[in-house]
Design a protein around this motif. Structure first.
Motif, mmCIF file in Angstrom:
data_model
loop_
_atom_site.group_PDB
_atom_site.id
_atom_site.type_symbol
_atom_site.label_atom_id
_atom_site.label_comp_id
_atom_site.label_asym_id
_atom_site.label_seq_id
_atom_site.Cartn_x
_atom_site.Cartn_y
_atom_site.Cartn_z
ATOM 1 N N ALA A 70 0.840 -1.203 0.000
ATOM 2 C CA ALA A 70 0.000 0.000 0.000
ATOM 3 C C ALA A 70 0.870 1.247 0.000
ATOM 4 O O ALA A 70 0.569 2.224 -0.704
ATOM 5 C CB ALA A 70 -0.937 -0.007 1.206
ATOM 6 N N ARG A 71 1.952 1.232 0.741
ATOM 7 C CA ARG A 71 2.884 2.366 0.764
ATOM 8 C C ARG A 71 3.439 2.607 -0.636
ATOM 9 O O ARG A 71 3.474 3.727 -1.122
ATOM 10 C CB ARG A 71 4.013 2.082 1.750
ATOM 11 N N GLU A 72 3.857 1.540 -1.276
ATOM 12 C CA GLU A 72 4.403 1.653 -2.633
ATOM 13 C C GLU A 72 3.352 2.196 -3.605
ATOM 14 O O GLU A 72 3.631 3.087 -4.410
ATOM 15 C CB GLU A 72 4.912 0.292 -3.091
ATOM 16 N N LEU A 73 2.145 1.659 -3.526
ATOM 17 C CA LEU A 73 1.073 2.105 -4.417
ATOM 18 C C LEU A 73 0.721 3.574 -4.167
ATOM 19 O O LEU A 73 0.566 4.347 -5.110
ATOM 20 C CB LEU A 73 -0.165 1.223 -4.239
ATOM 21 N N ALA A 74 0.614 3.956 -2.896
ATOM 22 C CA ALA A 74 0.282 5.344 -2.577
ATOM 23 C C ALA A 74 1.384 6.274 -3.068
ATOM 24 O O ALA A 74 1.107 7.329 -3.639
ATOM 25 C CB ALA A 74 0.065 5.502 -1.077
ATOM 26 N N TYR A 75 2.612 5.885 -2.870
ATOM 27 C CA TYR A 75 3.723 6.732 -3.309
ATOM 28 C C TYR A 75 3.727 6.875 -4.826
ATOM 29 O O TYR A 75 4.105 7.917 -5.355
ATOM 30 C CB TYR A 75 5.054 6.153 -2.827
ATOM 31 N N ALA A 76 3.271 5.840 -5.528
ATOM 32 C CA ALA A 76 3.217 5.867 -6.992
ATOM 33 C C ALA A 76 1.970 6.588 -7.512
ATOM 34 O O ALA A 76 1.750 6.648 -8.714
ATOM 35 C CB ALA A 76 3.262 4.447 -7.542
ATOM 36 N N GLY A 77 1.166 7.118 -6.609
ATOM 37 C CA GLY A 77 -0.030 7.844 -7.026
ATOM 38 C C GLY A 77 -1.220 6.943 -7.319
ATOM 39 O O GLY A 77 -2.233 7.405 -7.833
ATOM 40 N N GLN A 78 -1.122 5.674 -6.977
ATOM 41 C CA GLN A 78 -2.214 4.730 -7.195
ATOM 42 C C GLN A 78 -3.047 4.632 -5.905
ATOM 43 O O GLN A 78 -3.089 3.607 -5.236
ATOM 44 C CB GLN A 78 -1.660 3.368 -7.605
ATOM 45 N N TYR A 79 -3.722 5.724 -5.583
ATOM 46 C CA TYR A 79 -4.399 5.850 -4.301
ATOM 47 C C TYR A 79 -5.536 4.853 -4.126
ATOM 48 O O TYR A 79 -5.698 4.276 -3.049
ATOM 49 C CB TYR A 79 -4.899 7.282 -4.099
ATOM 50 N N GLU A 80 -6.326 4.646 -5.173
ATOM 51 C CA GLU A 80 -7.446 3.705 -5.052
ATOM 52 C C GLU A 80 -6.932 2.277 -4.867
ATOM 53 O O GLU A 80 -7.498 1.518 -4.077
ATOM 54 C CB GLU A 80 -8.381 3.819 -6.253
ATOM 55 N N ASN A 81 -5.883 1.907 -5.585
ATOM 56 C CA ASN A 81 -5.295 0.578 -5.399
ATOM 57 C C ASN A 81 -4.739 0.432 -3.986
ATOM 58 O O ASN A 81 -4.871 -0.619 -3.357
ATOM 59 C CB ASN A 81 -4.203 0.306 -6.431
ATOM 60 N N ALA A 82 -4.110 1.487 -3.479
ATOM 61 C CA ALA A 82 -3.589 1.446 -2.106
ATOM 62 C C ALA A 82 -4.732 1.212 -1.125
ATOM 63 O O ALA A 82 -4.593 0.420 -0.181
ATOM 64 C CB ALA A 82 -2.853 2.740 -1.783
ATOM 65 N N LEU A 83 -5.858 1.874 -1.333
ATOM 66 C CA LEU A 83 -6.997 1.702 -0.435
ATOM 67 C C LEU A 83 -7.568 0.289 -0.497
ATOM 68 O O LEU A 83 -7.980 -0.263 0.531
ATOM 69 C CB LEU A 83 -8.079 2.741 -0.746
ATOM 70 N N ILE A 84 -7.579 -0.316 -1.681
ATOM 71 C CA ILE A 84 -8.038 -1.706 -1.806
ATOM 72 C C ILE A 84 -7.137 -2.621 -0.981
ATOM 73 O O ILE A 84 -7.606 -3.490 -0.246
ATOM 74 C CB ILE A 84 -8.076 -2.156 -3.284
ATOM 75 N N VAL A 85 -5.834 -2.412 -1.112
ATOM 76 C CA VAL A 85 -4.882 -3.233 -0.363
ATOM 77 C C VAL A 85 -5.058 -3.004 1.135
ATOM 78 O O VAL A 85 -5.099 -3.965 1.921
ATOM 79 C CB VAL A 85 -3.435 -2.948 -0.813
#
Length: 180
Positions: A70-85
Motif C-alpha cells: 500500500a505504501r508503494e502504491l500510494a507513493y506511486a499515485g495509485q491511491y485507489e489501489n492502495a486503499l483496496i490493499v
C-alpha cells in the motif's frame, strides 16, 4: 485565503513534489517500484513467493506485506489501489493502516475523509509522528496554517525533531515556522 498563503501553498506543493515524503515510512527515500506498481492491477500485490500478482486478501500475505505494498502504491499515485490493499489488512485498527488510508484519501482529493483517518490513527497512538505530519499537511491544504504549526510542535515535543516527518511538515510550512 490571502495571496501570501496561496503562494506558500503553491510553493509547498512544488517542494513536496521535489522532496516527496515517502508514504509509509519516516524516510526520505521513496519505495522502489516493484511489480506491484508496474504489473499488478485492481489492488493486487506481487507475491515474491509465487512470482505473480495475487489478491491482497491472499491468506499467505501478512499485514506487513499489505502495508508495504500500500505504501508503494500510494507513493506511486495509485491511491485507489492502495486503499483496496489497505482494506484487506486483518487489523483495520492498526495506526499504520489508518494513517495510509488517510494519506491515500487526502492525496485523492478527499481531505476530510483523510483527516478522519489521521484522527483515528492518533487516537490509537498519539506518538505516531508521521500521522501528525500528514495531518499537518492536510491542515495546510485546508488553509489552517496554525493547526499545521500545532502538529509540528507536537512532533517536536514527542521527540520527532530530527525526523523526516518533522522536516517535511516544516518544509510544507515554508521552512520557517513562526515560533521555533
Amino acid at each position: 485565503m490571502s495571496l501570501a498563503k496561496t503562494a506558500l501553498l503553491a510553493t509547498m506543493l512544488t517542494a513536496s513534489a521535489t522532496f516527496a515524503l515517502a508514504a509509509g515510512s519516516d524516510s526520505t527515500k521513496p519505495p522502489k517500484p516493484t511489480a506491484t506498481t508496474t504489473e499488478c492491477t485492481n489492488g493486487q500485490i506481487f507475491d515474491t513467493r509465487t512470482a505473480r500478482c495475487t489478491n491482497a486478501k491472499e491468506s499467505s500475505l501478512t499485514d506487513d506485506d499489505r502495508y508495504n505494498a500500500a505504501r508503494e502504491l500510494a507513493y506511486a499515485g495509485q491511491y485507489e489501489n492502495a486503499l483496496i490493499v489497505l482494506a484487506s489488512a486483518e487489523d483495520q485498527n492498526d495506526p499504520r493502516v489508518l494513517n495510509y488510508k488517510g494519506f491515500a484519501n487526502r492525496k485523492a482529493g478527499r481531505v476530510d475523509v483523510g483527516m478522519s483517518y489521521y484522527q483515528a490513527a492518533l487516537e490509537r497512538n498519539p506518538d505516531y509522528i508521521l500521522a501528525r505530519s500528514y495531518m499537518g499537511q492536510a491542515f495546510i491544504q485546508q488553509g489552517d496554517f496554525a493547526a499545521a504549526e500545532a502538529q509540528l510542535r507536537e512532533i517536536k515535543q514527542r521527540g520527532g525533531r530530527d525526523t523526516w516527518a518533522y522536516a517535511s511538515l516544516k518544509l510544507a510550512l515554508g521552512g520557517q515556522p513562526s515560533t521555533y
